[in-house]
Design a protein around this motif. Structure first.
Motif, PDB file in Angstrom:
ATOM      1  N   ILE A 175       0.858  -1.187   0.000  1.00 29.89           N
ATOM      2  CA  ILE A 175       0.000   0.000   0.000  1.00 29.89           C
ATOM      3  C   ILE A 175       0.896   1.239   0.000  1.00 29.89           C
ATOM      4  CG2 ILE A 175      -1.728   1.301   1.308  1.00 29.89           C
ATOM      5  CD1 ILE A 175      -2.618  -1.383   2.518  1.00 29.89           C
ATOM      6  N   TRP A 176       0.607   2.167  -0.842  1.00 24.39           N
ATOM      7  CA  TRP A 176       1.335   3.439  -0.789  1.00 24.39           C
ATOM      8  C   TRP A 176       0.482   4.541  -1.402  1.00 24.39           C
ATOM      9  CZ3 TRP A 176       2.057  -0.103  -4.578  1.00 24.39           C
ATOM     10  CH2 TRP A 176       2.217   0.324  -5.909  1.00 24.39           C
ATOM     11  N   SER A 177       0.857   5.768  -1.047  1.00 23.96           N
ATOM     12  CA  SER A 177       0.145   6.874  -1.672  1.00 23.96           C
ATOM     13  C   SER A 177       1.146   7.980  -1.995  1.00 23.96           C
ATOM     14  CB  SER A 177      -0.955   7.386  -0.755  1.00 23.96           C
ATOM     15  OG  SER A 177      -0.387   7.895   0.415  1.00 23.96           O
ATOM     16  N   ILE A 178       0.801   8.776  -2.990  1.00 24.24           N
ATOM     17  CA  ILE A 178       1.705   9.852  -3.408  1.00 24.24           C
ATOM     18  C   ILE A 178       0.918  11.150  -3.511  1.00 24.24           C
ATOM     19  CG2 ILE A 178       3.343   8.432  -4.726  1.00 24.24           C
ATOM     20  CD1 ILE A 178       1.687   9.400  -7.245  1.00 24.24           C
ATOM     21  N   ASP A 179       1.617  12.268  -3.459  1.00 26.05           N
ATOM     22  CA  ASP A 179       0.918  13.540  -3.676  1.00 26.05           C
ATOM     23  C   ASP A 179       0.997  13.888  -5.169  1.00 26.05           C
ATOM     24  OD1 ASP A 179       3.401  14.564  -4.201  1.00 26.05           O
ATOM     25  OD2 ASP A 179       3.593  15.618  -2.264  1.00 26.05           O
ATOM     26  N   SER A 180       0.520  15.058  -5.512  1.00 26.11           N
ATOM     27  CA  SER A 180       0.440  15.366  -6.940  1.00 26.11           C
ATOM     28  C   SER A 180       1.822  15.575  -7.587  1.00 26.11           C
ATOM     29  CB  SER A 180      -0.445  16.583  -7.178  1.00 26.11           C
ATOM     30  OG  SER A 180      -0.068  17.579  -6.279  1.00 26.11           O
ATOM     31  N   ASN A 181       2.877  15.608  -6.726  1.00 28.92           N
ATOM     32  CA  ASN A 181       4.241  15.702  -7.300  1.00 28.92           C
ATOM     33  C   ASN A 181       4.946  14.348  -7.275  1.00 28.92           C
ATOM     34  OD1 ASN A 181       4.089  18.481  -7.819  1.00 28.92           O
ATOM     35  ND2 ASN A 181       4.389  18.856  -5.626  1.00 28.92           N
ATOM     36  N   TYR A 182       4.199  13.305  -7.092  1.00 27.43           N
ATOM     37  CA  TYR A 182       4.707  11.911  -7.053  1.00 27.43           C
ATOM     38  C   TYR A 182       5.543  11.633  -5.789  1.00 27.43           C
ATOM     39  CZ  TYR A 182       3.806  12.963 -11.981  1.00 27.43           C
ATOM     40  OH  TYR A 182       3.249  13.410 -13.151  1.00 27.43           O
ATOM     41  N   ASN A 183       5.430  12.527  -4.772  1.00 29.42           N
ATOM     42  CA  ASN A 183       6.181  12.267  -3.539  1.00 29.42           C
ATOM     43  C   ASN A 183       5.386  11.348  -2.649  1.00 29.42           C
ATOM     44  OD1 ASN A 183       8.187  14.004  -4.374  1.00 29.42           O
ATOM     45  ND2 ASN A 183       7.143  15.788  -3.478  1.00 29.42           N
ATOM     46  N   GLN A 200      13.269  -4.564  -3.672  1.00 33.81           N
ATOM     47  CA  GLN A 200      13.638  -5.770  -4.424  1.00 33.81           C
ATOM     48  C   GLN A 200      13.671  -5.508  -5.930  1.00 33.81           C
ATOM     49  OE1 GLN A 200      11.050  -8.785  -3.000  1.00 33.81           O
ATOM     50  NE2 GLN A 200      12.585 -10.390  -3.201  1.00 33.81           N
ATOM     51  N   LEU A 201      12.679  -4.741  -6.384  1.00 33.63           N
ATOM     52  CA  LEU A 201      12.547  -4.535  -7.828  1.00 33.63           C
ATOM     53  C   LEU A 201      13.372  -3.366  -8.343  1.00 33.63           C
ATOM     54  CD1 LEU A 201       8.710  -5.114  -8.038  1.00 33.63           C
ATOM     55  CD2 LEU A 201      10.419  -6.557  -9.130  1.00 33.63           C
ATOM     56  N   ASN A 202      13.582  -2.312  -7.448  1.00 35.90           N
ATOM     57  CA  ASN A 202      14.259  -1.113  -7.953  1.00 35.90           C
ATOM     58  C   ASN A 202      15.558  -0.779  -7.218  1.00 35.90           C
ATOM     59  OD1 ASN A 202      12.065  -0.105  -9.865  1.00 35.90           O
ATOM     60  ND2 ASN A 202      10.960  -0.370  -7.947  1.00 35.90           N
ATOM     61  N   GLY A 203      15.817  -1.548  -6.162  1.00 36.13           N
ATOM     62  CA  GLY A 203      17.089  -1.358  -5.463  1.00 36.13           C
ATOM     63  C   GLY A 203      17.147  -0.106  -4.601  1.00 36.13           C
ATOM     64  N   HIS A 204      16.047   0.403  -4.158  1.00 37.30           N
ATOM     65  CA  HIS A 204      16.065   1.583  -3.281  1.00 37.30           C
ATOM     66  C   HIS A 204      15.025   1.438  -2.177  1.00 37.30           C
ATOM     67  CE1 HIS A 204      16.332   5.724  -1.961  1.00 37.30           C
ATOM     68  NE2 HIS A 204      15.006   5.807  -2.051  1.00 37.30           N
ATOM     69  N   LEU A 205      15.468   1.778  -0.939  1.00 37.58           N
ATOM     70  CA  LEU A 205      14.523   1.693   0.185  1.00 37.58           C
ATOM     71  C   LEU A 205      13.771   3.023   0.255  1.00 37.58           C
ATOM     72  CD1 LEU A 205      13.998  -0.629   2.149  1.00 37.58           C
ATOM     73  CD2 LEU A 205      15.380   0.610   3.819  1.00 37.58           C
ATOM     74  N   LEU A 206      12.608   3.025  -0.273  1.00 39.02           N
ATOM     75  CA  LEU A 206      11.820   4.259  -0.447  1.00 39.02           C
ATOM     76  C   LEU A 206      11.342   4.799   0.898  1.00 39.02           C
ATOM     77  CD1 LEU A 206      10.950   5.691  -3.063  1.00 39.02           C
ATOM     78  CD2 LEU A 206       8.777   4.508  -2.888  1.00 39.02           C
ATOM     79  N   GLY A 214       8.073  11.122   1.592  1.00 40.43           N
ATOM     80  CA  GLY A 214       8.599  12.410   1.134  1.00 40.43           C
ATOM     81  C   GLY A 214       9.432  12.290  -0.129  1.00 40.43           C
ATOM     82  N   GLU A 215       9.923  11.084  -0.420  1.00 35.92           N
ATOM     83  CA  GLU A 215      10.747  10.924  -1.628  1.00 35.92           C
ATOM     84  C   GLU A 215       9.879  10.834  -2.869  1.00 35.92           C
ATOM     85  OE1 GLU A 215      14.841   8.782  -0.247  1.00 35.92           O
ATOM     86  OE2 GLU A 215      13.133   7.492  -0.629  1.00 35.92           O
ATOM     87  N   CYS A 216      10.406  11.281  -3.984  1.00 33.00           N
ATOM     88  CA  CYS A 216       9.632  11.214  -5.239  1.00 33.00           C
ATOM     89  C   CYS A 216       9.788   9.810  -5.824  1.00 33.00           C
ATOM     90  CB  CYS A 216      10.164  12.258  -6.211  1.00 33.00           C
ATOM     91  SG  CYS A 216       9.420  12.068  -7.823  1.00 33.00           S
ATOM     92  N   ILE A 217       8.665   9.124  -5.969  1.00 33.08           N
ATOM     93  CA  ILE A 217       8.721   7.711  -6.376  1.00 33.08           C
ATOM     94  C   ILE A 217       9.323   7.535  -7.776  1.00 33.08           C
ATOM     95  CG2 ILE A 217       6.363   7.537  -7.289  1.00 33.08           C
ATOM     96  CD1 ILE A 217       6.270   4.779  -5.839  1.00 33.08           C
ATOM     97  N   LEU A 218       9.088   8.518  -8.629  1.00 34.37           N
ATOM     98  CA  LEU A 218       9.560   8.372 -10.015  1.00 34.37           C
ATOM     99  C   LEU A 218      11.092   8.376 -10.092  1.00 34.37           C
ATOM    100  CD1 LEU A 218       7.070  10.613 -12.038  1.00 34.37           C
ATOM    101  CD2 LEU A 218       6.943   8.184 -11.552  1.00 34.37           C
ATOM    102  N   SER A 219      11.715   9.047  -9.102  1.00 34.82           N
ATOM    103  CA  SER A 219      13.174   9.168  -9.146  1.00 34.82           C
ATOM    104  C   SER A 219      13.859   7.829  -8.932  1.00 34.82           C
ATOM    105  CB  SER A 219      13.663  10.122  -8.063  1.00 34.82           C
ATOM    106  OG  SER A 219      12.908  11.284  -8.088  1.00 34.82           O
TER     107      SER A 219
END
Ligand code: ADP
Length: 892
Positions: A135-143, A157-163, A166-171
Motif C-alpha cells: 500500500i502506498w500513496s503519493i501527492d500530486s508531485n509523485y512524492n 527488491q525490484l528497484n534497489g532503493h529503500l523508499l 517524502g521521496e519522489c517515487i519516479l526518481s
C-alpha cells in the motif's frame, strides 16, 4: 479689550459716523462676541475631556490589572491542571467563570481528539503494516505520502532503493517501468479509478498482482493517488484450473454428443432396414403365422424408433438447442395433416377423429408448422391410444388479440380411460406415466407430454389437462402467434349459388360430427337438418320436407349407412335425392359396389373440409359423371396432386430399394443413383424437382453434390432434402447451411416422405406455375378461335376442316410472294401480301404468325427495310409450327 476699542472709536469718530463704519463696527462687535462664546465653550470642553481621559485611563489601568490577573490565573490554573477541579470555587467572577468553562471544554475536546487521532493513526499503521499487500500513496508531485513496509520491501527488491516518505517515487523507479507507471499515476491524479493486473518475477517464481489506483480527493480537488495491491497468484492458478476443467467438460460434452450422434446413426441405419424390409415383406404372400411375426417385428421396430426419436428430441430441447421456425402456414392443413398420419390408427379402433376451428380463428398463422404438428400428433395419438370407444375431437378457438398477436387455444378431447386427479400434475414431467408398472398395458416412454410442454412453452403458451376417470380427458394448450399476411388456402369458397339454400340431410349417430357438419353447411349457405339415427332420417325423408342432398355416416348402431341407403332408394332414386356416404371403415369389394349403386360419392373420414366442399358442389351443380357415381378414391395418391420428378441419391442398396418402393407406393417413379457424383450427372440429362440426398456417400458426399447441382444452369433449382442417420442438434442447421432445403432423419418412413412431399410439393408446383407463366410462349393456335369456328358447324366439323385445308393451300404462295417482295424491296407488294396472310392467320387463331405478318405489313407501308430478313425467317419458322399445330385440330 473690545469695549475699550469700541469706546475709543466712538470717541474718535464722534456721533456722526457713517452707516458703513457703523456696519463695520457692528460686524466687529458680533464677531468678537462669537469669539468670546467659542473660547468659553472650548475652555469648558477641554476641562471636561481631560476628566474623561483621566477616567478612561484609570479604567484602562484597572482593566489591564484585571486581564493580568485573569492571565495569571489562567496560567496558574492551566499549569496546575485545575480544570478538572471545582472551577466555581476558584473563580468568583461570573463572566470569567463562563470563559473558563468554555476554555476547559475546548481543551478537553482537543485532548480527546488528539488521543483519537493517535489511536487511529496507530490503527491505520497497524492495518497497512499488518497486511501482505503493498500500500502506498503519493501527492500530486509523485512524492510518497504513505507506504507500508511490504511495499517498501518489494520496491527495494525490484528497484534497489529503500523508499521513504517524502521521496519522489519516479526518481527511484527502474527506467524500464518509468513511462508506464508515470502514466498510471497521471491517470489517477486526473481523477480516474482503475485496476490493472501485472505479473512479477519475485523469489524465483511468477507472482500475479492486481493494482488498484484511486485518487485522493480533498475538498473537490485531487491531491494525490492511493495504490493498493493484491497478490492474486492463487486466484490466477485457480482460474486456470477452472478454465482447464471447463475445456475438459466441453470436450466431454462434445464427445457425448458425438457419441449420441454416432449411436443414433448406428441404431437408425439397421432400424431402417428392419422397418422397411418388414414393410416390404408384408406385401408378399405370407402365412398367417409369418404375418403375425412380421407384425411383431414391425411394431417393435416402430416403438424402438419412437423411443430413440423421443429421447433425441428431448435432449435437443433440454440442451436449449431447439430453435423454432418462423414461417407462415395454414392452420387447418396442420390439423388435417396430423389426422392423415393417424387416421389408420383411429380406423383400427373404429373411432371418429374430428376437428372444428372456430370461425374467428385466423386461417393463416406464423410459426413452426412441424413442431405444432408434432404437438397435435402427440396429443391425438395419446387420445386414440387411451380411448377404446367414442371419438377424439380437436377444436381451436381464439382467446384474445393483443398487439396483433393472437392467442389461440387448442383442445384435444377424448372419451377414453381418463386420468386420476393425483397423477395429472406429474404427467408433463419427463418419463412420467399414469401406470408405471412393468406390466402396463400401453407402451410409450412418458416423454411425449414432456416434449409437448417444452414446445408449447417455446411458443409462449401453456399446456394442461382436465380429465375424469373413466369418462375421458381433454388436453388444452395455448399459443401466441402473429397472423400471416399470405393468402390462406381457400376453404370457404363463398356462398355459391349451387349450394345457396339447398336443403341437406345429415345422418350420423355422433353428435359432435353432426355439430361440425351443420356449422360447415350453414357457412356455405345451405340449410342443414340432422338426424342422429337412421330411423329419424327415414321419418324426415318420408315427411313433406324435400331434401336436395343427404350425407350419411356408414357406421351407426341400429342400421348401417348402407342399409339406410337401401331403404331410402325405395322412395327416392339417386336423381331425386343424391347422397354421400361418410365412412371410416374399409369397405369390402361387395359393399363398395353396393355403395356405388346407392350413393353418388363416398368420403373417407376424417373429412377434409375442401374435399367435402368439392364433392357437395359437384353433385349439386349436376357435374356428376353419367354413371351416376363419384366414388372418391381412398388414399388419393400424392403424385396426382403434386406431380414431381424425384431423384434419390443413396449408397446403401437396401435403403435405396426401400425408399424407391415407398415412392412407388405414393405414386412416384423416382430415379435412383448411388453417390453424389452420379446425382450431379443425372442433372445433365433430366430436370428434377425434388432430390432426396443421403449425406454420407462414397466418391462425393451429399453436401458436395448439393453445391455442384446448384451450380448447374437449370431453369428452376430443385428442392434438396438431406437424408441422414444423425438426428442431433445442429444437424439440420448444418444441412441448411450447406445449401439443402430440408432434412429428414433415418430411418426414412413413408410418413416422413409424405410429409416432405406435402410440404414441398405445393411450393414446387407453385414455383413451376410461376416459371411457366414467365417463360410461356404464346400458343401457336388459340383453341378458342377453333372452338368459335366449330360453333358454325352442324355436326360434322366441315367448316373447321375446310378452313384448315385452305390455310395449307393458300399460305405457301403468300409466303413466296412476301419473300420475293422483301428481296426486291417492293414495299407495296410486301404490305399487300402480308396483310392478306395476316387475315387468314387471325381467323384460325394462329396469333404468333399473324403478328409477324402484321409487323411485315407495317414495314411495307412505312417503307422501312430494317430487320426484314429476320422477320421473314421468323415468319417461315412460325409457318411450319402453325402447320403442325393445325393438323391436330383437323377432324378426320
Ligand atoms: P407415453 O404416451 O409415451 O407414455 P406421454 O408423455 O405422451 O408418454 O404420456 C404420459 C402418460 O400420460 C401416458 O403414459 C398416460 O398414462 C397418460 N396420458 C396421456 N394422454 C392420455 C389420455 N389422452 N388419456 C389418458 N391418459 C393419458
Amino acid at each position: 479689550m473690545y469695549e475699550l476699542l469700541k469706546n475709543q472709536i466712538n470717541k474718535f469718530l464722534g456721533k456722526n459716523i457713517s452707516p458703513e463704519v457703523r456696519a463695520l463696527l457692528d460686524a466687529i462687535d458680533l464677531s468678537y462676541k462669537n469669539f468670546i462664546t467659542d473660547r468659553l465653550l472650548l475652555e469648558e470642553s477641554m476641562q471636561k475631556s481631560a476628566e474623561k481621559i483621566l477616567e478612561a485611563n484609570r479604567k484602562l489601568k484597572e482593566e489591564s490589572l484585571r486581564q493580568k490577573d485573569i492571565i495569571d490565573k489562567m496560567k496558574r490554573l492551566y499549569s496546575l491542571n485545575l480544570f478538572d477541579g471545582d472551577l466555581q470555587n476558584e473563580i468568583e467572577d461570573e463572566d470569567l467563570f463562563y470563559v473558563f468553562e468554555k476554555l476547559a471544554e475546548l481543551i478537553n475536546w482537543q485532548r480527546e481528539a488528539t488521543l483519537k487521532l493517535q489511536k487511529n493513526e496507530a490503527n491505520l499503521t497497524g492495518l497497512i503494516e499488518n497486511t501482505n499487500e503493498s500500500i502506498w500513496s503519493i501527492d500530486s508531485n509523485y512524492n510518497i505520502l504513505t507506504l507500508n513496509s511490504v511495499f517498501q520491501k518489494s520496491f527495494h527488491q525490484l528497484n534497489g532503493h529503500l523508499l521513504q516518505v517524502g521521496e519522489c517515487i519516479l526518481s527511484y523507479l527502474d527506467a524500464a517501468w518509468l513511462d508506464e507507471w508515470k502514466n498510471y499515476y497521471d491517470k489517477t491524479l486526473s481523477g480516474s479509478r482503475f485496476t490493472i493486473e501485472k505479473v512479477f518475477h519475485l523469489n524465483k517464481e511468477n507472482r500475479f498482482y492486481e493494482f488498484n489506483f484511486s485518487p485522493i480527493v480533498t475538498g473537490n480537488k485531487v491531491t494525490g493517488a492511493a495504490i493498493f495491491t493484491r497478490d492474486i497468484t492463487a486466484r490466477k492458478y485457480f482460474e486456470k484450473e477452472i478454465l482447464e476443467a471447463k475445456d475438459t467438460a466441453i470436450a466431454a460434452t462434445r464427445a457425448k454428443s458425438e457419441f449420441l450422434a454416432m449411436m443414433s446413426h448406428e441404431i437408425r441405419t439397421p432400424l431402417n432396414g428392419i422397418i422397411g424390409v418388414t414393410g416390404l415383406l408384408n406385401e408378399t404372400e405370407l402365412s398367417g403365422e409369418q404375418k403375425e411375426y412380421i407384425d411383431i417385428i414391425h411394431l417393435s421396430g416402430d416403438s424402438l424408433l419412437t423411443i430413440i426419436n423421443d429421447i433425441l428430441d428431448f435432449s435437443k430441447i433440454e440442451s436449449g438447442k431447439l430453435e423454432l421456425e418462423e414461417a407462415p402456414f395454414d392452420l387447418r392443413s396442420v390439423i388435417e395433416e396430423a389426422f392423415d398420419l393417424l387416421a389408420h390408427k383411429a380406423l383400427e379402433k373404429n373411432m371418429d377423429i374430428l376437428y372444428f376451428i372456430d370461425p374467428g380463428v385466423p386461417a393463416g398463422i406464423v410459426g413452426d408448422i412441424t413442431r405444432l404438428r408434432q404437438i397435435i400428433v402427440n396429443l391425438v395419438n395419446n387420445a386414440i391410444k387411451f380411448t377404446d370407444y367414442g371419438e377424439v375431437f380437436v377444436s381451436v378457438s381464439q382467446l384474445n388479440v393483443e398487439d396483433e398477436i393472437h392467442e389461440l387455444q387448442f383442445a384435444v378431447k377424448d372419451t377414453g380411460i381418463g386420468i386420476p386427479d393425483d397423477k395429472k400434475a406429474r404427467l408433463f414431467n419427463a418419463f412420467s406415466q399414469v401406470d408405471s408398472s412393468t406390466t402396463r398395458k400401453f407402451g410409450g416412454t412418458g416423454l411425449g407430454l414432456a416434449i409437448c410442454r417444452r414446445l408449447v412453452q417455446l411458443m409462449n403458451g401453456k399446456i394442461w389437462v382436465e380429465s375424469k376417470l373413466g369418462e375421458g380427458s381433454t388436453f388444452f394448450f395455448t399459443l401466441k402467434v402473429p397472423v400471416s399476411d399470405a393468402a390462406p388456402r381457400v376453404y370457404v369458397k363463398g356462398k355459391l349459388t349451387e349450394l345457396l339454400n339447398k336443403k341437406i340431410l345429415l345422418v350420423d349417430d355422433n353428435p359432435t360430427n353432426i355439430r361440425i357438419l351443420e356449422h360447415q353447411c350453414k357457412q356455405w349457405g345451405m340449410i342443414p337438418q340432422s338426424a342422429q339415427s337412421p330411423k329419424d332420417a327415414l321419418q324426415l325423408i318420408r315427411s313433406e320436407y324435400k331434401f336436395d342432398l343427404a350425407l350419411i355416416d356408414m357406421v351407426m348402431p341400429e342400421m348401417t349407412g348402407l342399409e339406410l341407403g337401401t331403404e331410402i332408394r325405395k322412395y327416392l332414386d339417386i336423381k331425386n335425392l343424391p347422397a354421400i356416404m361418410l365412412t371410416s371403415a374399409t369397405l369390402s369389394g361387395e359393399a363398395e359396389r353396393h355403395v356405388a349403386q346407392l350413393f353418388n360419392a363416398t368420403l373417407s373420414k376424417p373429412i377434409k373440409q375442401n374435399q367435402l366442399f368439392d364433392v357437395v358442389t359437384s353433385i349439386l351443380a349436376n357435374r356428376t359423371p353419367s354413371t351416376g357415381t363419384l366414388i372418391e378414391k381412398k388414399n388419393i395418391k400424392l403424385s396426382e396432386n403434386y406431380p414431381l420428378r424425384i431423384l434419390l441419391a443413396e449408397d446403401n442398396n437396401i435403403n435405396r430399394k426401400l425408399a424407391l418402393s415407398m415412392f412407388e407406393k405414393i405414386g412416384y417413379a423416382a430415379d435412383a443413383v448411388g453417390n453424389g457424383l452420379e446425382a450431379v450427372d443425372a442433372f445433365e440429362h433430366k430436370q428434377y424437382d425434388l432430390v432426396f440426398m443421403d449425406v454420407q456417400m462414397p466418391e462425393m458426399d451429399g453436401f458436395e453434390a448439393t453445391k455442384n447441382i446448384h451450380k448447374t444452369k437449370t431453369k428452376t433449382q430443385p428442392v434438396i432434402i438431406a437424408m441422414t442417420a444423425n438426428a442431433m442438434p445442429g444437424d439440420r442447421e448444418k444441412c441448411i447451411n450447406e445449401g439443402m432445403d430440408d432434412y429428414i432423419s433415418k430411418p426414412i418412413l413413408l410418413k416422413d416422405i409424405k410429409e416432405i412431399i406435402l410440404k414441398w410439393g405445393r411450393v414446387i408446383v407453385e414455383k413451376r406455375k410461376n416459371a411457366k407463366m414467365q417463360n410461356e410462349e404464346p400458343l401457336i393456335i388459340d383453341p378458342k378461335a377453333i372452338a368459335n369456328i366449330r360453333e358454325l358447324d352442324d355436326d360434322d366439323d366441315s367448316v373447321v376442316n375446310t378452313m384448315i385445308d385452305m390455310f395449307y393451300e393458300d399460305t405457301p404462295s403468300h409466303i413466296t410472294k412476301i419473300k420475293k417482295a422483301v428481296l426486291e424491296k417492293n414495299f407495296e407488294d410486301l404490305s399487300f401480301f402480308a396483310h392478306g396472310l395476316k387475315g387468314i392467320c387471325l381467323n384460325l387463331g394462329a396469333k404468333p404468325l399473324g403478328e409477324v405478318c402484321l409487323a411485315l405489313e407495317i414495314k411495307g407501308r412505312t417503307k422501312d427495310d430494317s430487320g426484314l430478313t429476320g422477320a421473314t425467317q421468323k415468319m417461315e419458322e412460325l409457318y411450319k409450327k402453325t402447320c403442325d399445330e393445325l393438323c391436330k385440330y383437323k377432324v378426320l
